[in-house]
Write an enzyme that holds these catalytic residues in place. Structure first.
Site, PDB file in Angstrom:
ATOM      1  N   GLU A   1      -1.813  -1.064  71.326  1.00 25.09           N
ATOM      2  CA  GLU A   1      -2.972  -0.188  71.300  1.00 25.09           C
ATOM      3  C   GLU A   1      -3.731  -0.493  70.010  1.00 25.09           C
ATOM      4  O   GLU A   1      -3.158  -0.449  68.922  1.00 25.09           O
ATOM      5  CB  GLU A   1      -2.562   1.282  71.316  1.00 25.09           C
ATOM      6  CG  GLU A   1      -1.988   1.747  72.636  1.00 25.09           C
ATOM      7  CD  GLU A   1      -1.565   3.209  72.599  1.00 25.09           C
ATOM      8  OE1 GLU A   1      -1.815   3.879  71.577  1.00 25.09           O
ATOM      9  OE2 GLU A   1      -0.972   3.672  73.582  1.00 25.09           O
TER      10      GLU A   1
ATOM     11  N   ASP B   1      -6.788  12.612  65.964  1.00 17.81           N
ATOM     12  CA  ASP B   1      -6.019  11.800  65.023  1.00 17.81           C
ATOM     13  C   ASP B   1      -5.476  12.644  63.878  1.00 17.81           C
ATOM     14  O   ASP B   1      -6.204  13.443  63.278  1.00 17.81           O
ATOM     15  CB  ASP B   1      -6.886  10.688  64.428  1.00 17.81           C
ATOM     16  CG  ASP B   1      -7.398   9.727  65.480  1.00 17.81           C
ATOM     17  OD1 ASP B   1      -6.813   9.703  66.576  1.00 17.81           O
ATOM     18  OD2 ASP B   1      -8.380   9.012  65.216  1.00 17.81           O
TER      19      ASP B   1
END
Length: 281
Positions: free
Chosen positions: A54, A65
C-alpha cells in the site's frame, strides 16, 4: 502488461493461500522523507517480504491517519511529493521488473483535482493495481469506484468494528481485490485490544464475501502479525513502518544511510512472523 490490477492482487492472495499462510501487506508513504529515499524503500520491499504494497498518497487534510502517518505525509509534502510523482515512482518500480501488487491509499481530493478519467488511465498505464480511498463511501461509487473497476483497477473498501451485518452488504457491493478490516475504532496506529474479537469479525465478513480479508490499523510487531495471521488472509502494517522512517532521520529530518534498512529490517521480521503461522484450511 498481461495482468490487470484486479487479477494481480487476486493471484497474489491465491499464491499465499496455496502456501498456507496470510499475505503481508506493507504501507509506506510515497515521498517520505524524499522522493529518492522513498523510491529506494519501495523497490526494497518485495525482497524484504512484502506480498502487497500500500503506497500512501500524501494529503494536506487526512481524516483517518494517526500521528505517525500524518507526519509522514507532512514530510513528503514538504519534499514536494505529488500524485503525479507518486505515479512516476510506481512506473519506475514496474520498469525495474517488480510484479508485487501496489494499492494507492489516500483521499479523493488529489484524484478529483487530477481528473478521474486521466488519473485512471495513468494509474493503469504505470501499473497501479488497486485503490483505497477512505473518504468515498459506497453511496458515492459513481465518482471513482465504478470507473476504476471498469478500467481494471481494484477498489478496496474498509470495514470496521462498527460495520454491522445490515451495512456490510452495501460496503461489499462493489469491493474488489480484498476487504480491509480496520481492527480498531479510530485512526491508524492504535493498539489491538482483543485478537479474538478480530478473528470473529474476519469470520463474520467472510460469511458475506469470497474476497480475502486483510486486517490492519494496530499491527506493529511480528508478534501482532502472528496473532492476526492465523485468522486473516492478510496482515497490514503501516504506522510502525513510517515510524521506522522517522526514527532513522537526522536532526534536520533528512534521510540517513540507515533509513531504507530501518524499514526493511522490520518488514523481514513481520514476514518471518506471518510465514510462521500455518492457516487453518
Amino acid at each position: 502488461m498481461t495482468e490487470t490490477g484486479q487479477t494481480r492482487i487476486q493471484n497474489r492472495f491465491q499464491a499465499c493461500a496455496r502456501e498456507g499462510r496470510a499475505a503481508l501487506v506493507t504501507f509506506v508513504t510515497a515521498g517520505d522523507p524524499d522522493f529518492e529515499t522513498s523510491s529506494a524503500i519501495l523497490n526494497a520491499l518485495p525482497a524484504a517480504g512484502a506480498d502487497v504494497i500500500e503506497l500512501g498518497v500524501p494529503f494536506t487534510d487526512p481524516m483517518a491517519d494517526g500521528i505517525p502517518v500524518q507526519l509522514a505525509g507532512q514530510r513528503a509534502l514538504k519534499g514536494g511529493q505529488t500524485l503525479r510523482k507518486t505515479l512516476a515512482m510506481v512506473e519506475s518500480f514496474r520498469k525495474a521488473g517488480h510484479d508485487t501488487p501496489i494499492v494507492l491509499m489516500g483521499y479523493y481530493n488529489p484524484i478529483y483535482v487530477y481528473g478521474v478519467e486521466a488519473f485512471l488511465a495513468d494509474a493503469r498505464r504505470v501499473g497501479i493495481d488497486g485503490l483505497i480511498v477512505v473518504d468515498l463511501p459506497p453511496e458515492e461509487d459513481e465518482e471513482l469506484c465504478l470507473p476504476a473497476l471498469k478500467a481494471g483497477v481494484s477498489f478496496i473498501r474498509l470495514a470496521t468494528p462498527t460495520t454491522d451485518d445490515k451495512r456490510l452488504p452495501k460496503v461489499l457491493q462493489n469491493t474488489s481485490g480484498f476487504v480491509y478490516y480496520v481492527s480498531v475504532t479510530g485512526v491508524t496506529g492504535g493498539a489491538i485490544a482483543d485478537y479474538g474479537a478480530v478473528g470473529e469479525a474476519v469470520a463474520r465478513i467472510k460469511r458475506h464475501t469470497d474476497l480475502p480479508v486483510a486486517v490492519g490499523f494496530g499491527v506493529k510487531t511480528a508478534q501482532d502479525a502472528i496473532q492476526i495471521a492465523g485468522s486473516a488472509d492478510g496482515v497490514v502494517v503501516g504506522s510502525a513502518l513510517v515510524e521506522r522512517v522517522r526514527l532513522s532521520l537526522d536532526a534536520e529530518g533528512k534521510a540517513t544511510e540507515k533509513t531504507v534498512s530501518a524499514v526493511t529490517s522490520l518488514v523481514r521480521e513481520l514476514a518471518e512472523g506471518v510465514r510462521s503461522v500455518a492457516k487453518a484450511a
